[in-house]
Design an enzyme around this catalytic site. Structure first.
Site, PDB file in Angstrom:
ATOM      1  N   SER A  48       0.823  -1.213   0.000  1.00 55.58           N
ATOM      2  CA  SER A  48       0.000   0.000   0.000  1.00 55.58           C
ATOM      3  C   SER A  48       0.861   1.269   0.000  1.00 55.58           C
ATOM      4  CB  SER A  48      -0.941  -0.009   1.210  1.00 55.58           C
ATOM      5  OG  SER A  48      -0.210  -0.125   2.410  1.00 55.58           O
ATOM      6  N   GLU A 121      10.709  -9.312  -4.452  1.00 55.18           N
ATOM      7  CA  GLU A 121      11.261  -8.092  -3.843  1.00 55.18           C
ATOM      8  C   GLU A 121      12.754  -8.281  -3.561  1.00 55.18           C
ATOM      9  OE1 GLU A 121       7.221  -6.460  -1.646  1.00 55.18           O
ATOM     10  OE2 GLU A 121       8.604  -7.678  -0.509  1.00 55.18           O
TER      11      GLU A 121
HETATM   12  C1  5RP Z   1       5.040  -6.901   0.394  1.00 52.76           C
HETATM   13  C2  5RP Z   1       5.885  -6.182   1.366  1.00 52.76           C
HETATM   14  C3  5RP Z   1       5.467  -4.795   1.711  1.00 52.76           C
HETATM   15  O1  5RP Z   1       6.529  -3.932   1.453  1.00 52.76           O
HETATM   16  C4  5RP Z   1       5.127  -4.745   3.174  1.00 52.76           C
HETATM   17  O2  5RP Z   1       4.148  -5.733   3.451  1.00 52.76           O
HETATM   18  C5  5RP Z   1       4.594  -3.362   3.580  1.00 52.76           C
HETATM   19  O3  5RP Z   1       3.363  -3.150   2.979  1.00 52.76           O
HETATM   20  P1  5RP Z   1       2.483  -1.864   3.251  1.00 52.76           P
HETATM   21  O4  5RP Z   1       3.195  -0.722   2.600  1.00 52.76           O
HETATM   22  O5  5RP Z   1       1.170  -2.187   2.622  1.00 52.76           O
HETATM   23  O6  5RP Z   1       2.372  -1.695   4.746  1.00 52.76           O
HETATM   24  O7  5RP Z   1       6.863  -6.654   1.858  1.00 52.76           O
HETATM   25  O8  5RP Z   1       5.453  -8.235   0.239  1.00 52.76           O
END
Ligand code: 5RP
Length: 241
Positions: A48, A121
């Protein structure tokens, strides 16, 4: 998570009271633009907070070549906003990778994978010269382990890997979606592990990464952040590690 691309809007500051988490995400997403090298490709994470960054990136899309994306969801959002997406195999190095985190400590080590995209990632982060983490202040921790640790695994190894975490004091469960195991973009399962205190992230990542059946552990110590743009009630704080 909001997956629909939105036109970029400056966060409206409420007359009184702290900024909302969503406004903090918008702030850091916009602040990350300063790290995007004009004329080049940029590595783009998932989540997000990154969605806010992608919306901001669309405002300078004519100044970049495009992006290398870490998930199907981010790819769809980038393309919907007219930002070209390149396969990571077409690119040797990226100057910068921008991504969120579920937790980040005072040395730039992170837990990631809450959005199920940890493997791609880590791959894009590994081909990038600099990792810029964008997060709101709730993500800053002293020791990693408060957020359930995501681990992407080959399905047939789930049972043994859960038992291996139990031996370390962790409780692992298979992540579900609509009552069924969630299947990642890579066709694998995720285990979320609670009850861990990760005092030495590098040693932990090195050990768990070599367990048979582990695709990716969500500790990012070898691919830690060099910079964190942290959204706080008093604005964006830059942490350099
Ligand atoms: C996705 C991730 C995201 O970077 C992590 O979950 C943070 O997400 P958000 O910005 O929605 O809090 O690692 O795999």
């Amino acid at each position: 998570m909001n997956t629909t691309p939105q036109p970029l809007q400056a966060p409206s500051v409420p007359e009184s009271g702290p900024l909302t988490q969503d406004q903090l995400k918008t702030l850091v997403g916009q602040a990350a633009l300063q790290y995007v090298v004009r004329g080049e490709l940029v590595g783009v994470g998932t989540g997000s907070t990154v969605n806010k960054f992608i919306d901001a990136l669309a405002t300078i899309k004519d100044q970049i070549k495009g992006a290398v994306s870490s998930s199907v969801a981010s790819t769809e959002r980038l393309l919907a906003l007219g930002i070209p997406v390149f396969d990571s195999n077409e690119v040797e190095r990226l100057a910068v990778y921008i991504d969120g985190a579920d937790e980040i400590d005072g040395s730039g080590n992170m837990v990631k994978g809450g959005g199920a995209a940890l493997t791609r990632e880590k791959i894009v982060a590994a081909q990038s010269d600099k990792f810029v983490c964008i997060a709101d202040e709730s993500k800053l921790v002293q020791t990693l382990g408060k957020f359930p640790l995501p681990v992407e695994v080959i399905p047939m190894a789930c049972g043994r890997i859960i038992r291996q975490f139990a031996a370390l004091g962790g409780q692992g469960t298979i992540r579900l979606k609509d009552g069924q195991p969630l299947v990642t973009d890579n066709g694998q399962y995720l285990i979320d592990v609670t009850g861990l205190q990760i005092a030495d992230p590098r040693a932990f990542e090195a050990e768990v990464s070599q367990w048979p059946g582990v695709v990716t552990v969500g500790v990012f110590a070898f691919q830690r952040a060099q910079v964190c743009l942290l959204g706080t009630s008093s604005g964006v704080k830059t942490l350099n590690f």
